[in-house]
Design a protein around this motif. Structure first.
Motif, PDB file in Angstrom:
ATOM      1  N   LEU A  81       0.955  -1.204   0.151  1.00  0.00           N
ATOM      2  CA  LEU A  81      -0.004  -0.027   0.180  1.00  0.00           C
ATOM      3  C   LEU A  81       0.678   1.233  -0.040  1.00  0.00           C
ATOM      4  N   LEU A  82       0.548   2.336  -0.950  1.00  0.00           N
ATOM      5  CA  LEU A  82       1.077   3.516  -0.993  1.00  0.00           C
ATOM      6  C   LEU A  82       0.446   4.512  -0.277  1.00  0.00           C
ATOM      7  N   LEU A  83       0.787   5.160   0.557  1.00  0.00           N
ATOM      8  CA  LEU A  83       0.202   6.209   1.204  1.00  0.00           C
ATOM      9  C   LEU A  83       0.733   7.726   0.839  1.00  0.00           C
ATOM     10  N   TYR A  84       0.035   8.806   0.854  1.00  0.00           N
ATOM     11  CA  TYR A  84       0.419  10.023   0.512  1.00  0.00           C
ATOM     12  C   TYR A  84       0.150  10.761   1.686  1.00  0.00           C
ATOM     13  N   LEU A  85       1.054  11.733   2.510  1.00  0.00           N
ATOM     14  CA  LEU A  85       0.650  12.255   3.588  1.00  0.00           C
ATOM     15  C   LEU A  85       1.013  13.722   3.602  1.00  0.00           C
ATOM     16  N   ARG A  86       0.402  14.396   4.240  1.00  0.00           N
ATOM     17  CA  ARG A  86       0.675  15.857   4.538  1.00  0.00           C
ATOM     18  C   ARG A  86       1.018  16.147   5.718  1.00  0.00           C
ATOM     19  N   PHE A  87       2.164  16.792   6.390  1.00  0.00           N
ATOM     20  CA  PHE A  87       2.258  17.012   7.515  1.00  0.00           C
ATOM     21  C   PHE A  87       3.075  18.337   8.080  1.00  0.00           C
ATOM     22  N   ASP A  88       2.748  18.788   9.267  1.00  0.00           N
ATOM     23  CA  ASP A  88       3.589  19.948   9.670  1.00  0.00           C
ATOM     24  C   ASP A  88       4.555  19.379  10.646  1.00  0.00           C
ATOM     25  N   GLY A  89       5.884  19.788  10.206  1.00  0.00           N
ATOM     26  CA  GLY A  89       6.977  18.943  10.940  1.00  0.00           C
ATOM     27  C   GLY A  89       7.430  19.501  12.209  1.00  0.00           C
ATOM     28  N   THR A  90       6.869  20.838  12.733  1.00  0.00           N
ATOM     29  CA  THR A  90       7.143  21.652  13.929  1.00  0.00           C
ATOM     30  C   THR A  90       7.500  20.730  14.947  1.00  0.00           C
ATOM     31  N   ALA A  91       6.558  19.772  15.313  1.00  0.00           N
ATOM     32  CA  ALA A  91       6.513  18.916  16.387  1.00  0.00           C
ATOM     33  C   ALA A  91       7.460  17.721  16.574  1.00  0.00           C
ATOM     34  N   TYR A  92       8.014  17.610  15.174  1.00  0.00           N
ATOM     35  CA  TYR A  92       8.565  16.085  15.077  1.00  0.00           C
ATOM     36  C   TYR A  92      10.107  16.374  14.682  1.00  0.00           C
ATOM     37  N   HIS A  93      10.602  15.214  15.116  1.00  0.00           N
ATOM     38  CA  HIS A  93      12.123  15.276  14.987  1.00  0.00           C
ATOM     39  C   HIS A  93      12.470  14.600  13.499  1.00  0.00           C
ATOM     40  N   GLY A  94      11.843  15.085  12.571  1.00  0.00           N
ATOM     41  CA  GLY A  94      12.028  14.343  11.144  1.00  0.00           C
ATOM     42  C   GLY A  94      11.215  13.298  10.885  1.00  0.00           C
ATOM     43  N   TRP A  95      11.315  12.567  10.003  1.00  0.00           N
ATOM     44  CA  TRP A  95      10.525  11.358   9.406  1.00  0.00           C
ATOM     45  C   TRP A  95      10.884  10.101  10.430  1.00  0.00           C
ATOM     46  N   GLN A  96      12.167   9.716  10.339  1.00  0.00           N
ATOM     47  CA  GLN A  96      12.653   8.234  10.696  1.00  0.00           C
ATOM     48  C   GLN A  96      12.639   8.279  12.343  1.00  0.00           C
ATOM     49  N   VAL A  97      12.160   7.024  12.679  1.00  0.00           N
ATOM     50  CA  VAL A  97      12.002   6.447  14.094  1.00  0.00           C
ATOM     51  C   VAL A  97      13.384   6.644  14.821  1.00  0.00           C
ATOM     52  N   GLN A  98      13.552   7.558  15.894  1.00  0.00           N
ATOM     53  CA  GLN A  98      14.377   7.383  16.783  1.00  0.00           C
ATOM     54  C   GLN A  98      14.149   7.161  18.224  1.00  0.00           C
ATOM     55  N   LYS A  99      14.922   6.681  19.016  1.00  0.00           N
ATOM     56  CA  LYS A  99      14.835   6.194  20.342  1.00  0.00           C
ATOM     57  C   LYS A  99      14.060   7.207  21.288  1.00  0.00           C
ATOM     58  N   ASN A 100      14.761   8.586  21.257  1.00  0.00           N
ATOM     59  CA  ASN A 100      13.949   9.115  22.382  1.00  0.00           C
ATOM     60  C   ASN A 100      13.499  10.654  21.928  1.00  0.00           C
ATOM     61  N   SER A 101      12.920  10.424  20.368  1.00  0.00           N
ATOM     62  CA  SER A 101      12.509  11.602  20.029  1.00  0.00           C
ATOM     63  C   SER A 101      11.047  11.187  19.110  1.00  0.00           C
ATOM     64  N   VAL A 102      10.221  12.118  19.220  1.00  0.00           N
ATOM     65  CA  VAL A 102       8.684  11.817  18.321  1.00  0.00           C
ATOM     66  C   VAL A 102       9.171  11.927  16.979  1.00  0.00           C
ATOM     67  N   THR A 103       8.777  11.153  16.084  1.00  0.00           N
ATOM     68  CA  THR A 103       8.889  11.266  14.555  1.00  0.00           C
ATOM     69  C   THR A 103       7.567  11.084  13.694  1.00  0.00           C
ATOM     70  N   VAL A 104       7.459  11.342  12.591  1.00  0.00           N
ATOM     71  CA  VAL A 104       6.472  11.217  11.831  1.00  0.00           C
ATOM     72  C   VAL A 104       5.933   9.676  11.525  1.00  0.00           C
ATOM     73  N   GLN A 105       7.162   8.903  11.246  1.00  0.00           N
ATOM     74  CA  GLN A 105       7.329   7.469  11.087  1.00  0.00           C
ATOM     75  C   GLN A 105       6.602   6.800  12.132  1.00  0.00           C
ATOM     76  N   GLN A 106       7.046   7.111  13.438  1.00  0.00           N
ATOM     77  CA  GLN A 106       6.563   6.558  14.452  1.00  0.00           C
ATOM     78  C   GLN A 106       5.134   6.788  14.883  1.00  0.00           C
ATOM     79  N   THR A 107       4.730   8.149  14.532  1.00  0.00           N
ATOM     80  CA  THR A 107       3.441   8.236  14.818  1.00  0.00           C
ATOM     81  C   THR A 107       2.395   7.682  13.809  1.00  0.00           C
ATOM     82  N   LEU A 108       2.876   7.523  12.684  1.00  0.00           N
ATOM     83  CA  LEU A 108       2.160   6.763  11.646  1.00  0.00           C
ATOM     84  C   LEU A 108       2.035   5.331  11.804  1.00  0.00           C
ATOM     85  N   GLN A 109       3.106   4.654  12.415  1.00  0.00           N
ATOM     86  CA  GLN A 109       3.338   3.397  12.569  1.00  0.00           C
ATOM     87  C   GLN A 109       2.236   3.011  13.970  1.00  0.00           C
TER      88      GLN A 109
END
Length: 248
Positions: A4-32
């Motif tokens: 499945l291909l998803l297209y997203l739109r996001f305001d990145g202000t609250a996120y530490h980028g896309w990729q999952v990181q141990k101690n930061s909230v990211t877009v990828q983690q939130t989507l997962q």
């Protein structure tokens, strides 16, 4: 197994980028997290690009594989009900099993937005770079045209980057003004870490007379990060769109 291909739109202000990181909230983690709530499984999600902390996206592509039978249109509604207000799923569709959001991309397009007025606009806070002094957008556009073509962009690579292949091809590079707003649009087959933000910093140097547009080829040829301008702040940058083969 569905891909499945998803297209997203996001305001990145609250996120530490896309990729999952141990101690930061990211877009990828939130989507997962949202996918796990809906599908009762946590599929790996592949993104089209590693956006920096604070960078936004008007159209971000990602894909994942699942055996779940939920219809694509229902998944869009369910995800948007689970996701926070600064992330939205625009669409979902099935693609061939070989499709990869990053490696199947033909080109990526970024947009950098500048608010060029003596007084800041509170409504653009976190979404545009505020530059109070007048900018020569014509000089910026002339300078931007020198990025076109296939070049070694080592001068526009973040200091300390371990990437060895720094050759990229740029097919669109232009600056335009709409009243107080100045936009830099750039499209290419790939970008180095911080490359667009360093391009913007260099274009701002030309707008401020610290470089001339005709100096850009020499900056590129130098392969020296110190020859280019500073790295512009992340909050003015948007991943604008991803181009794939029409048959995808």
């Amino acid at each position: 197994m569905r891909n499945l291909l998803l297209y997203l739109r996001f305001d990145g202000t609250a996120y530490h980028g896309w990729q999952v990181q141990k101690n930061s909230v990211t877009v990828q983690q939130t989507l997962q997290d949202a996918l796990e709530t809906i599908l009762r499984q946590r599929p790996p999600v592949t993104g089209c690009s590693r956006t920096d902390a604070g960078v936004h996206a008007r159209s971000y592509a990602c894909n994942f594989h699942t055996e779940h039978t939920i219809p694509s249109e229902n998944l869009v509604r369910a995800l948007n009900a689970c996701l926070p207000g600064d992330i939205a799923v625009l669409s979902c569709r099935e693609v061939p099993s070989s499709f990869h959001a990053r490696y199947s991309a033909l080109e990526k397009e970024y947009l950098y937005q500048i608010w060029n007025a003596p007084v800041r606009d509170p409504f653009q806070r976190g979404r545009m770079l505020h530059v109070p002094c007048p900018l020569d957008d014509a000089a910026m556009d002339k300078a931007a045209r020198y990025f076109l073509g296939r070049h070694d962009f080592a001068s526009f690579r973040a200091a300390g980057s371990s990437v060895t292949d720094t050759v990229r091809t740029i097919s669109c590079s232009q600056v335009r003004r709409e009243k107080e707003q100045v936009f830099f649009r750039v499209r290419g087959n790939g970008f180095l870490y911080n490359m667009v933000r360093i391009m913007v910093g260099t274009l701002l140097y030309t707008a401020q007379g610290k470089l001339q547009p005709v100096d850009i080829p020499a900056v590129i040829d130098s392969l020296d990060r110190a020859a280019a301008g500073p790295t512009a702040p992340a909050h003015g940058l948007y991943l604008n769109r991803i181009l794939y083969d029409e048959a995808t």
